[in-house]
Write a protein that holds these residues in place. Structure first.
Motif, mmCIF file in Angstrom:
data_model
loop_
_atom_site.group_PDB
_atom_site.id
_atom_site.type_symbol
_atom_site.label_atom_id
_atom_site.label_comp_id
_atom_site.label_asym_id
_atom_site.label_seq_id
_atom_site.Cartn_x
_atom_site.Cartn_y
_atom_site.Cartn_z
ATOM 1 N N LEU A 1 31.376 33.840 -9.528
ATOM 2 C CA LEU A 1 32.746 33.323 -9.481
ATOM 3 C C LEU A 1 32.741 31.794 -9.393
ATOM 4 O O LEU A 1 33.453 31.104 -10.140
ATOM 5 N N ILE A 2 31.932 31.272 -8.496
ATOM 6 C CA ILE A 2 31.877 29.815 -8.308
ATOM 7 C C ILE A 2 31.352 29.137 -9.574
ATOM 8 O O ILE A 2 31.894 28.133 -10.036
ATOM 9 N N GLU A 3 30.317 29.716 -10.167
ATOM 10 C CA GLU A 3 29.762 29.134 -11.399
ATOM 11 C C GLU A 3 30.791 29.152 -12.517
ATOM 12 O O GLU A 3 30.871 28.223 -13.317
ATOM 13 N N THR A 4 31.600 30.205 -12.562
ATOM 14 C CA THR A 4 32.605 30.302 -13.626
ATOM 15 C C THR A 4 33.714 29.267 -13.402
ATOM 16 O O THR A 4 34.196 28.653 -14.357
ATOM 17 N N ILE A 5 34.092 29.049 -12.153
ATOM 18 C CA ILE A 5 35.076 27.987 -11.870
ATOM 19 C C ILE A 5 34.482 26.636 -12.293
ATOM 20 O O ILE A 5 35.138 25.816 -12.925
ATOM 21 N N LEU A 6 33.208 26.440 -11.971
ATOM 22 C CA LEU A 6 32.553 25.168 -12.338
ATOM 23 C C LEU A 6 32.447 24.992 -13.848
ATOM 24 O O LEU A 6 32.421 23.875 -14.350
ATOM 25 N N SER A 7 32.390 26.097 -14.580
ATOM 26 C CA SER A 7 32.199 25.993 -16.032
ATOM 27 C C SER A 7 33.505 25.699 -16.788
ATOM 28 O O SER A 7 33.474 25.443 -17.985
ATOM 29 N N ALA B 1 26.197 23.870 -10.132
ATOM 30 C CA ALA B 1 26.036 25.087 -9.320
ATOM 31 C C ALA B 1 24.729 25.027 -8.533
ATOM 32 O O ALA B 1 24.697 25.357 -7.342
ATOM 33 N N ARG B 2 23.662 24.591 -9.196
ATOM 34 C CA ARG B 2 22.362 24.510 -8.507
ATOM 35 C C ARG B 2 22.443 23.549 -7.319
ATOM 36 O O ARG B 2 21.950 23.825 -6.236
ATOM 37 N N ARG B 3 23.111 22.426 -7.532
ATOM 38 C CA ARG B 3 23.230 21.428 -6.450
ATOM 39 C C ARG B 3 24.046 22.006 -5.290
ATOM 40 O O ARG B 3 23.687 21.870 -4.121
ATOM 41 N N LEU B 4 25.160 22.643 -5.634
ATOM 42 C CA LEU B 4 26.015 23.217 -4.585
ATOM 43 C C LEU B 4 25.277 24.311 -3.819
ATOM 44 O O LEU B 4 25.260 24.321 -2.578
ATOM 45 N N PHE B 5 24.633 25.243 -4.554
ATOM 46 C CA PHE B 5 23.981 26.377 -3.888
ATOM 47 C C PHE B 5 22.753 25.967 -3.073
ATOM 48 O O PHE B 5 22.305 26.713 -2.213
ATOM 49 N N SER B 6 22.233 24.768 -3.354
ATOM 50 C CA SER B 6 21.103 24.318 -2.527
ATOM 51 C C SER B 6 21.596 23.909 -1.134
ATOM 52 O O SER B 6 20.820 23.810 -0.187
ATOM 53 N N VAL B 7 22.901 23.696 -1.007
ATOM 54 C CA VAL B 7 23.477 23.290 0.282
ATOM 55 C C VAL B 7 24.324 24.426 0.888
ATOM 56 O O VAL B 7 24.281 24.667 2.095
ATOM 57 N N ALA B 8 25.114 25.083 0.051
ATOM 58 C CA ALA B 8 26.005 26.140 0.546
ATOM 59 C C ALA B 8 26.190 27.187 -0.544
ATOM 60 O O ALA B 8 26.483 26.837 -1.682
ATOM 61 N N ARG B 9 26.005 28.470 -0.180
ATOM 62 C CA ARG B 9 26.167 29.487 -1.221
ATOM 63 C C ARG B 9 27.030 30.682 -0.799
ATOM 64 O O ARG B 9 27.205 31.625 -1.589
ATOM 65 N N THR B 10 27.565 30.658 0.414
ATOM 66 C CA THR B 10 28.459 31.758 0.820
ATOM 67 C C THR B 10 29.839 31.148 1.108
ATOM 68 O O THR B 10 29.948 29.936 1.351
ATOM 69 N N PRO B 11 30.905 31.974 1.132
ATOM 70 C CA PRO B 11 32.235 31.434 1.433
ATOM 71 C C PRO B 11 32.247 30.672 2.771
ATOM 72 O O PRO B 11 32.808 29.586 2.873
ATOM 73 N N SER C 1 30.323 18.274 -13.000
ATOM 74 C CA SER C 1 31.020 19.366 -13.710
ATOM 75 C C SER C 1 32.390 18.991 -14.263
ATOM 76 O O SER C 1 33.228 19.856 -14.483
ATOM 77 N N GLY C 2 32.638 17.732 -14.513
ATOM 78 C CA GLY C 2 33.922 17.354 -15.123
ATOM 79 C C GLY C 2 34.993 17.085 -14.077
ATOM 80 O O GLY C 2 34.791 16.254 -13.196
ATOM 81 N N PRO C 3 36.151 17.762 -14.170
ATOM 82 C CA PRO C 3 37.233 17.498 -13.207
ATOM 83 C C PRO C 3 36.878 18.015 -11.801
ATOM 84 O O PRO C 3 37.394 19.017 -11.332
ATOM 85 N N TYR C 4 35.965 17.283 -11.160
ATOM 86 C CA TYR C 4 35.338 17.785 -9.926
ATOM 87 C C TYR C 4 36.296 17.847 -8.735
ATOM 88 O O TYR C 4 36.145 18.686 -7.856
ATOM 89 N N ARG C 5 37.310 16.959 -8.687
ATOM 90 C CA ARG C 5 38.237 16.992 -7.536
ATOM 91 C C ARG C 5 39.020 18.301 -7.547
ATOM 92 O O ARG C 5 39.143 18.983 -6.539
ATOM 93 N N GLN C 6 39.524 18.629 -8.733
ATOM 94 C CA GLN C 6 40.305 19.861 -8.877
ATOM 95 C C GLN C 6 39.415 21.086 -8.609
ATOM 96 O O GLN C 6 39.817 22.030 -7.926
#
Ligand code: SF4
Length: 217
Positions: free
Chosen positions: A33-39, A51-61, A79-84
């Motif tokens: 889900l998170i990867e799809t939002i990022l894509s 996604a790799r950067r995020l999951f290296s720090v946090a990967r659960t809700p 990943s582009g519009p990163y704030r949103q």
């Protein structure tokens, strides 16, 4: 042989053996889900890096809602519009944690209640995550369906999804979806489709027209 059968047989023969349907584990579904939002609105390689950067720090809700919005933004900046996207990821994580006992919901209606989850993202999660048949209309599925004349050039993704799901039997949706994605990366390329080597040329209005125009030049 009818056009639909011809397309289906080609996709099955070329890509079918590499396509397997399986349900992911809960944690994998959340990451999907998170990867799809990022894509959304960015290239695959950028969203994968984010996604790799995020999951290296946090990967659960739980872990995601604990990190600050600034930190989250910096992790997914590529990943582009990163704030949103950071806002969407935070909100979706919060809702999953508080309303769904830490599990991604399994219905389209519930998925679409998550912040930032629309038609395509929900279809991807249902199909690839839960193994529920669906046709997720990404750029390849949309473009190939239009080029082959399976839908109208003006059809929007929601309409394309409905038309393709009506056109092909439910047990072939997974094949059509993944097969079109693979076909779009190998032959029916977004910018320069390789119509000259395409086995579907004889049933493709776009390819025939494109070939004639090139011949006339
Ligand atoms: Fe795509 Fe060209 Fe093949 Fe048509 S003929 S499906 S446009 S590659």
């Amino acid at each position: 042989m009818g056009k639909k059968k011809f397309i289906l047989e080609f996709i099955d023969k070329r890509y079918g053996k590499n396509i397997k349907v399986k349900r992911m584990r809960n944690q994998e579904i959340f990451e999907l889900l998170i990867e799809t939002i990022l894509s959304q609105r960015t290239r695959d390689e950028n969203s994968s890096k984010a996604a790799r950067r995020l999951f290296s720090v946090a990967r659960t809700p739980k872990q995601i809602i604990k990190i600050s919005i600034k930190k989250l933004q910096s992790l997914i900046r590529i990943s582009g519009p990163y704030r949103q996207k950071a806002k969407r990821i935070k909100q979706a994580s919060k809702i999953i944690l508080s309303n769904y006992k830490n599990k991604v919901p399994q219905s389209r209606d519930e998925l679409m209640k998550l912040y930032g989850v629309g038609q395509k993202t929900s279809a991807i999660v249902l199909m690839y995550g839960f193994g529920i048949p669906k046709i997720a209309v990404d750029v390849h599925v949309e473009q190939i369906s239009k080029r082959l004349g399976l839908v109208l050039p003006t059809d929007k993704p929601q309409k394309i999804e409905a038309k393709l799901e009506k056109l092909f039997p439910i047990n072939k949706w997974y094949l059509i979806n993944l097969g079109f994605v693979m076909f779009g990366k190998e032959i029916c390329l977004t910018r320069n489709p390789r119509c000259n080597i395409c086995p579907l040329l004889t049933v493709c209005p776009y390819g025939l027209d494109y070939g004639i125009k090139r011949f006339q030049k």
